[in-house]
Write a protein that holds these residues in place. Sequence first.
Motif, mmCIF file in Angstrom:
data_model
loop_
_atom_site.group_PDB
_atom_site.id
_atom_site.type_symbol
_atom_site.label_atom_id
_atom_site.label_comp_id
_atom_site.label_asym_id
_atom_site.label_seq_id
_atom_site.Cartn_x
_atom_site.Cartn_y
_atom_site.Cartn_z
ATOM 1 N N ASP A 61 0.845 -1.195 0.000
ATOM 2 C CA ASP A 61 0.000 0.000 0.000
ATOM 3 C C ASP A 61 0.881 1.246 0.000
ATOM 4 N N GLY A 62 1.688 1.398 -1.030
ATOM 5 C CA GLY A 62 2.565 2.541 -1.093
ATOM 6 C C GLY A 62 3.588 2.571 0.015
ATOM 7 N N GLU A 92 6.874 2.782 2.062
ATOM 8 C CA GLU A 92 8.093 3.515 1.756
ATOM 9 C C GLU A 92 9.295 2.581 1.581
ATOM 10 N N SER A 144 4.714 4.228 6.475
ATOM 11 C CA SER A 144 4.689 5.675 6.332
ATOM 12 C C SER A 144 5.489 6.346 7.437
ATOM 13 N N HIS A 203 5.158 9.820 7.369
ATOM 14 C CA HIS A 203 4.579 11.149 7.128
ATOM 15 C C HIS A 203 4.405 11.926 8.426
ATOM 16 N N ARG A 246 0.991 -1.251 7.783
ATOM 17 C CA ARG A 246 -0.084 -0.349 7.351
ATOM 18 C C ARG A 246 -1.025 -0.080 8.514
ATOM 19 N N SER A 290 0.412 2.520 10.825
ATOM 20 C CA SER A 290 0.256 3.892 10.332
ATOM 21 C C SER A 290 -1.119 4.428 10.703
ATOM 22 N N GLN A 350 -6.444 7.751 6.327
ATOM 23 C CA GLN A 350 -5.789 8.167 5.091
ATOM 24 C C GLN A 350 -5.673 9.678 5.006
ATOM 25 N N LEU A 381 -2.914 10.874 7.126
ATOM 26 C CA LEU A 381 -1.631 10.510 6.549
ATOM 27 C C LEU A 381 -1.317 11.282 5.263
ATOM 28 N N ARG A 397 -2.875 11.097 2.403
ATOM 29 C CA ARG A 397 -2.971 10.238 1.218
ATOM 30 C C ARG A 397 -4.308 10.432 0.516
#
Length: 349
Positions: free
Chosen positions: A11-12, A14, A34, A36, A64, A67, A344, A347, A349
């Motif tokens: 899921d994206g 890093e 993440s 972020h 995930r 996050s 989301q 974050l 996103r």
Amino acid sequence: MSAIWDLRDFDGHEAVHFFHDSQTGLRAIIALHSTHLGPAAGGTRFWHYENRETAVTDALRLSRGMSFKNAMAGLPLGGGKAVILADRNRTKAAGMMAAFGRMVDSLGGRYVTAEDVGISTADMVEVSKQTKYVSGLPISDQGDAGGDPGPFTSMGVYLGIKAAVKHKLGRDSVEDVHVAVQGVGSVGGGVARLLAKDGARLSIADINREHANNLAKETGAAVVGLDEIMRLEADVFSPNALGAVLDKVSIAHLNVPIVAGAANNQLATPEDGQRIFDRGILFAPDYVINSGGIISVGLEYLGDGDVDEVNRRVAKIPERLIEIWQESDARQLPSAEVADNMAQTLLGR
């Protein structure tokens, strides 16, 4: 094995790091979902996986979830997770945790670790000898934040169950409310004890039958089989073991109006959030209700408050759940989807 970014649970993220220590035989995966909001924080799981693909999937899903959990808990932390691939006997070779500590340190603070399944406070002490990027360490003063995060997770889940009972059943107390508890280890056992103290009726199941029997004697709970606990007619099903227990088949057989427990990643797939909603079952998104532990270790690592501040923030877990449920009711969307959308946004996103 497919490329990491082609996996369904990617899921994206890093970064996903694979480590091996030849001296101790340690194999570990650290997934950073993440950063972020801050360094990627999340515990280390010591578990036997049937294959490496399963281990990678677990690391991706758990990171995930961290996050989302940290964001929804209002912590200035991102999400990460480590899994150590244990043998069938879950053997911790001498020096293994020290080697893992060096792996964490090599990431330069992008990842902060703590306890999870199969890892103890003593293990974290060994890790801390190799890196400062660790939390969940023994406390030197009773008022300090830190130590075993399990009791704070248990308290948050207990408060979340009470909020769910109020929201769904209109009851101000859990007295005589029937709760089916799956998994009664450190966290699940804590939840069961808190509920029993309030007069709830408990049915419990655990892979360790002796452990379940001992807790039953302490709380007056009924012990049932692992294959029975999810099909019981009860007021609440509380999953507190491993994840992915709610899927197309198991959801169809649920006989409860509420699902609320501490297990991470309870939904096997995103579609299962819709399935549980379609059945009219109130679902407490796991990364919201089980955030008590990360609140404790997060504030410990950040040096941002004592145990009173931890308890104050844990007490706000029901408020976040009620906000999610109210929006779910108003928009007729699954609570899992509502929570994901909130996370989301936080974050970026």
